[in-house]
Write a protein that holds these residues in place. Structure first.
Motif: not given
Ligand code: SF4
Ligand code: FES
Lengths: 499, 241
Positions: B198-220
């Protein structure tokens, strides 16, 4: 003490001759969009009998968060307040720690969160004092509204404002490093944090911290100096006899991140101490009134009429046994001793107390920056799931309670928030009433009165941003309602006091 | 080797390649959302619209042909793409600052890439309840862009058919293959390709949430333009640019 401060609070809601006091049920929706609204209710002698500050706030949000997955909450709740999003972020994270069974966080998580929180205290207190309150305090409460803004102060007192701006910037930088972003950070997650502080980040902050402490000490001196301009006025302006509530550390010291609840009466009698906030409702109840969206919390032991209380810097500095950093504690002792404690009871003494806390925050930040734990790698813990979690923190404006229920599908089913402005709801009304009684002239509302009401509100809250959604501005409407229920005058201010 | 022209440059292609495949393989980005290199093209989002010999066409379904003249990086086409992205934002609930997909989201990344600075349209402000019934997977229906990638992945890779799109036009929506309508009652597994794609936030693994900080993500770390080229099967001479 003047007679202004001795009106029994019972008369607020229980008129002696109710037949002469028409209760006007004001639909909260009639508030002016984007304005804080104050209604002054007169009795038959045209004296201000009751004050109602109307704030539309959080209850919509409590519903909004229902049905959302819990791990989203600490990030989502930051939309609640433009001035202290980090406080909501952390209070929610603390509540969710309980839900995910993280009883004790790793030292890294605990300290990085503390760093974030004290960064928030520093930036918010600097903003409140320098950017928003200093125009009132430096130019006088009667000064022209168009002059009471940061630009004008910066022209008249460039050095003060420059330091204020840099203090705030430093606090924001601490937030950025710990939360990941200056606004809408994601640093605190259920059970811990998602990043540590790197050595490079630490070194950059250490370069400035001693200057920040020095300037914060100057800020305390400035707050005192302003108070001393007119101690009689400062001592009594908007001053109320209020019970007080805050968190304190297990040894009674100030701790703005974590502790047990302490409440004392206006006479200094301890009502409860070191209460585990997980059961806050055993001591704090909330009342709903038809004319307001805001809840009215009260201390259960004293009941709804007498049990209203104050939270925030004044409560914290006067309730703690000590401040565990040297400069701030020294400042605290001077503050409490000033004029036999008059300043520590005065509504306008709040600014002084606020600067003492800012100094404390700077000192705590220094200690944490020297603590190698902030670089640790162990960030998150988990344990046995719980259904209910309460998180409490001392936000810049006072005690902040977040309370959630989460079902086994990980979805929030219930949320209750008591924010600082709500705790202070009745205290604010009381304080405005003192001011209105003194400065209301007949049946006419004047700019001068509006200014004075603003100054009283600003002692508690920089700009009611929660209500007006106008960050750094306080668009305010004041309405005068006579004993017959007629609106006899009304005045609105749209002029922004630039932030 | 056969070539076609893309914005004036000769793009080599192998027989059977689409314009977007050949372009990406040659190191040229064409914005896209419902196209994914691992799946049969669907051609629904129209973000990849180009002008081929003057006619607007979806580059993800257009077979490359020798001598074709394709325009992609034009003011007109990027305006159109911007408008499409704005419409997708308006149709769903995409509040990026509190969305856990932020930084990993293709829609958001496209917004940045195309310079979408305003809302453009009145937002629908959906309020669709999430499906949290599955122990490990959450569905937030408010953010679906109807790209059908999960549908394709579930059928083609997982061999399950857990997801499908139902309804027409504005009523079109994601559903799951269970009588109850609940994800928990399907045979989906957290390891399914459909959950990952899923390219957007529809199908999500539970309890992952914000474990990876913003700034260290794929398109960051790498804007979508560069990331898409990285992900695409490349022609050998372009592989180590
Ligand atoms: S759920 Fe995700 S992958 Fe499936 S159609 Fe919607 S946006 Fe596409
Ligand atoms: S990417 Fe080609 S239509 Fe969606």
């Amino acid at each position: 003490m003047t007679d202004l401060v001795n009106i029994p609070s019972a008369s607020l809601e229980t008129a002696t001759q109710p037949e002469n006091l028409r209760r006007v049920a004001i639909d909260p929706l009639t508030r002016v969009e984007g304005h804080g609204k104050v209604t002054l209710l007169l009795d038959e002698h045209d004296r201000v009998h009751q004050v109602r500050l109307h704030i539309v706030e959080f209850r919509g949000f409590e519903r909004f968060i229902q049905g959302r997955p819990y791990w989203e909450v600490p990030v989502m709740v930051q939309r609640l307040c433009g001035i202290c999003p980090v406080s909501h972020h952390l209070a929610a994270a603390k509540a969710l720690d309980v839900i995910v069974g993280a009883r004790t966080l790793t030292p890294t998580a605990e300290k990085v969160r503390r760093l974030m929180h004290y960064g928030q205290i520093l930036q918010s207190h600097a903003l409140h004092f320098f950017h928003l309150a200093s125009p009132d305090l430096l130019f006088g409460f009667d000064s022209d509204a168009s002059r009471r803004n940061l630009v004008a102060v910066a022209q008249a007192y460039p050095d003060i404002i420059r330091k204020g701006v840099l203090l705030r910037k430093f606090g924001q930088e601490v937030i950025r490093v710990t939360a990941g972003k200056r606004i809408h950070g994601t640093g605190a997650i259920p059970g811990g944090v998602n990043k540590n502080v790197s050595r490079a980040e630490r070194d950059a902050l250490l370069t400035d911290i001693y200057q920040v402490i020095a300037w914060s000490r100057e800020a305390v001196a400035l707050a005192r100096q302003l108070y001393e301009q007119d101690p009689a006025l400062y001592g009594e302006f908007g001053t109320i006899r209020a019970h007080q509530l805050c968190l304190v550390r297990a040894d009674g010291a100030m701790d703005l991140y974590h502790g047990g609840l302490r409440a004392r009466t206006a006479d200094g009698e301890t009502l409860f101490d070191h209460v585990d906030y997980a059961r806050y409702w055993e001591h704090i109840l909330e009342e709903v009134k038809p004319w307001s969206y805001m809840k009215f919390p009260f201390l259960r032991a004293l009941g709804p009429e007498q049990g209203w209380y104050r939270v925030g810097p004044l409560a914290r500095v006067s309730l703690c046994d000590t401040i565990p950093t040297p400069f701030a504690d020294h400042a605290r002792r001077e503050f409490l001793a000033y004029a036999d404690g008059v300043a520590a009871r005065a509504t306008l003494g709040t600014h002084w107390a606020r600067m003492i806390e800012m100094l404390h925050a700077a000192e705590v930040i220094k200690e944490l920056l020297h603590d190698p734990d902030i670089h640790g790698e162990a960030l998150v813990v988990q344990g046995e799931r719980a259904e209910r979690g309460v998180g409490v923190i001392e936000a810049p404006r006072g005690t902040l309670i977040h309370h959630y229920r989460v079902n086994e599908d990980d979805v929030v089913t219930r949320c209750n928030l008591i924010v600082s402005t709500t705790h202070n709801n009745q205290a604010l009304n009381e304080s405005i009433r003192q001011v209105a009684r003194r400065y209301l002239d007949g049946r006419r509302l004047t700019e001068g009165l509006l200014n004075h009401i603003e100054v009283a509100i600003r002692a508690f809250d920089p700009c009611l941003s929660c209500a007006t959604h106008a960050l750094g501005q306080m668009p305010l409407a004041v309405e005068l309602v006579d004993a017959a229920g007629q609106t006899v005058d009304r005045i609105t201010r749209d002029v922004p006091t630039a932030c | 080797m056969n070539t076609f022209q893309l914005d004036g440059e000769e793009i080599p292609f192998e027989p059977g390649q689409t314009v977007i495949q050949a372009a990406l393989a040659a190191g040229h980005y064409i914005p896209h959302l419902c196209y994914h290199p691992e799946f049969v093209p669907h051609g629904s989002c129209r973000l990849c619209t180009v002008r081929a010999d003057g006619r607007p066409t979806a580059a993800c379904t257009l077979p490359a042909q020798p001598g074709l003249k394709v325009e992609s990086e034009t003011e007109e086409l990027n305006d159109l793409r911007r408008t499409l992205v704005q419409m997708l934002f308006a149709e769903g609930n995409h509040f990026c600052p509190s969305c856990e997909k932020s930084g990993n989201c293709v829609l958001q990344a496209l917004g940045y890439d195309l310079g979408v600075l305003t809302a453009g349209f009145r937002h629908f402000f959906l309020d669709r309840p999430v499906d949290a019934s599955h122990p490990d997977i959450l569905l937030d229906f408010n953010r679906c862009v109807l790209c059908k990638l999960c549908v394709r992945a579930s059928e083609e890779v997982d061999g399950k058919g857990v997801f499908s799109l139902a309804g027409r036009g504005i009523q079109r929506r994601l559903i799951v293959s269970a009588e109850s309508g609940r994800l928990a009652d399907t045979d989906v597994a957290v390891t399914d390709k459909a959950v990952e794609v899923c390219p957007v936030g529809v199908i999500l693994r539970k309890r992952v949430g914000f474990r990876v900080p913003i700034g260290r993500r794929r398109y960051d770390l790498r804007p979508i333009r560069a990331q898409a080229l990285e992900d695409a099967p490349r022609r050998p001479e372009h592989r180590h640019e």
